[in-house]
Design an enzyme around this catalytic site. Structure first.
Site, PDB file in Angstrom:
ATOM      1  CG  ASP A   1      -1.903   1.112   1.268  1.00  0.00           C
ATOM      2  OD1 ASP A   1      -1.890   1.958   0.351  1.00  0.00           O
ATOM      3  OD2 ASP A   1      -2.707   1.148   2.221  1.00  0.00           O
TER       4      ASP A   1
ATOM      5  CG  HIS B   1      -0.294   4.315   2.972  1.00  0.00           C
ATOM      6  ND1 HIS B   1      -1.315   3.628   3.592  1.00  0.00           N
ATOM      7  CD2 HIS B   1       0.857   3.640   3.287  1.00  0.00           C
ATOM      8  CE1 HIS B   1      -0.819   2.598   4.265  1.00  0.00           C
ATOM      9  NE2 HIS B   1       0.483   2.579   4.096  1.00  0.00           N
TER      10      HIS B   1
ATOM     11  CD  GLU C   1      -4.845  -0.227  -0.035  1.00  0.00           C
ATOM     12  OE1 GLU C   1      -5.552   0.504   0.686  1.00  0.00           O
ATOM     13  OE2 GLU C   1      -4.485  -1.383   0.302  1.00  0.00           O
TER      14      GLU C   1
ATOM     15  CD  GLU D   1      -7.417   3.669   2.217  1.00  0.00           C
ATOM     16  OE1 GLU D   1      -7.168   4.383   3.212  1.00  0.00           O
ATOM     17  OE2 GLU D   1      -6.757   2.655   1.932  1.00  0.00           O
TER      18      GLU D   1
ATOM     19  CG  ASP E   1     -14.204   1.640   5.065  1.00  0.00           C
ATOM     20  OD1 ASP E   1     -15.250   1.342   5.688  1.00  0.00           O
ATOM     21  OD2 ASP E   1     -13.094   1.719   5.601  1.00  0.00           O
TER      22      ASP E   1
ATOM     23  CG  HIS F   1     -10.258   0.620   3.636  1.00  0.00           C
ATOM     24  ND1 HIS F   1     -10.833   1.542   4.496  1.00  0.00           N
ATOM     25  CD2 HIS F   1      -8.923   0.753   3.797  1.00  0.00           C
ATOM     26  CE1 HIS F   1      -9.887   2.187   5.140  1.00  0.00           C
ATOM     27  NE2 HIS F   1      -8.713   1.731   4.738  1.00  0.00           N
TER      28      HIS F   1
END
Length: 353
Positions: A185, A187, A211, A237, A260, A287
């Protein structure tokens, strides 16, 4: 059955739980949390409450559409997180009223168990390797890490930084073998230039997915990166509702979507997003760095969709649920009780409120 009251309460470490009470004594559970904005979401739910009092909670879609479309400002993390938690609780009530798990109201399960993955990011390369080994020893078949190169990534990175990220990932791969999935990830904190370098360098180690290689709102750049690699790109997410995911699918910016269920609009909105993704041959990996109610909502979605990949989690519910989720050989068993299939351990929660 009519709704009589909405009750929210803060739960340690950083969660917000919701109870929707009814005149028949049934209580629906939801998790309407936005990380770092729990009190704001709670206030939003309080403002939505008058619209729900006296309503039939089993009219889930009618109430969702009413709350969403009658709001002057639609979408965004606060409103859709509040709406998501309310929707969880409405489905919980609908399932309890019908005497069946929520996934049976969504067409029945497409699988009997749910694959989950564990986050093992952060720290030194040695610490990451040890955490990866520990996760596999606990029974996990999939893990996720971050791209730590010893400091935040620059716009255009040095070869040494890229090498450190790759060596860290390679060490984890060697430690757990080729039969364990390892995702990474970024981010959304890496520039497009550096993301491209990292993705290419990581390809020999075949991450499960990469990700948010760049900011999720940068859809054109996501699509450009996705076209240059065979490694699946994942995002979602911080995307809300079916409308938010449309552009990502249309531009082929990701082949794994990560809605999510506590932010994107709830269980059925996740079902719609999964249907859209299926039409584009994309997978769903929800997520969930949140609490056990959010995880429960995710499990019912996971069970009902054909293109499920893996479920993120933080807790299996010990210290929060009377019966925590059962984890075995990398998977969680499906809840079998009506509604979301969970019951809060009020005695244990007393120390967390």
């Amino acid at each position: 059955m009519k709704i009589t009251k909405l009750e929210t309460f803060l739960v340690k470490p950083r969660w917000l739980f919701l109870k929707i009470h009814t005149d028949e004594g049934l209580v629906g559970l939801g998790e309407p949390i936005l990380e770092g904005r729990a009190r704001t979401v709670a206030q939003t739910i309080a403002e939505m409450e008058p619209s729900l009092i006296g309503q039939d909670p089993t009219r889930v879609m009618h109430l969702w559409q009413s709350l969403y479309k009658h709001a002057f400002y639609r979408g965004g993390p606060i409103l859709t997180s509040a709406l998501s938690g309310i929707e969880h609780a409405l489905w919980d009530l609908a399932g309890k009223a019908a005497g069946v798990p929520v996934y049976k109201l969504l067409g029945g399960p497409t699988r009997d168990r749910i694959k989950v993955y564990k986050g093992v990011g952060g720290g030194t390369a040695e610490e990451a390797v040890q955490r990866a080994k520990d996760a596999v020893a606990q029974g996990f078949l999939a893990i996720k890490t971050g791209p730590s190169g010893g400091r935040p990534a620059r716009i255009i990175e040095q070869q040494g930084f890229v090498q450190r990220v790759v060596e860290r990932f390679a060490a984890m791969r060697e430690a757990v073998g080729n039969e364990i999935d390892i995702a990474i990830d970024f981010h959304g904190a890496v520039s497009p230039q550096t993301a491209g370098l990292l993705i290419k360098a990581l390809e020999p180690y075949q991450p499960l997915f990469i990700e948010e290689p760049v900011q999720c709102q940068n859809v054109d750049v996501l699509a450009d990166l996705a076209r240059k690699t065979h490694i699946p790109i994942a995002t979602g997410e911080r995307i809300f509702t079916k409308w938010g995911f449309r552009e990502i699918l249309e531009k082929r910016a990701a082949s794994i979507l990560q809605p999510d269920i506590s932010h994107a609009g709830g269980i059925f909105e996740g079902r719609i997003i999964a249907g859209m993704a299926e039409a584009y041959y994309a997978a769903i990996a929800p997520h969930c760095p949140l609490g056990p109610i959010s995880l429960a909502a995710g499990l019912h979605l996971d069970a009902a969709i054909p293109n499920f990949l893996a479920q993120e989690h933080t807790t299996f519910g010990a210290g929060y649920l009377k019966e925590p989720f059962v984890f075995k050989d990398g998977y969680l068993e499906l809840p079998t009780k009506p509604g979301l299939g969970i019951e809060l351990d009020e005695e244990a929660l007393a120390d967390k409120i």
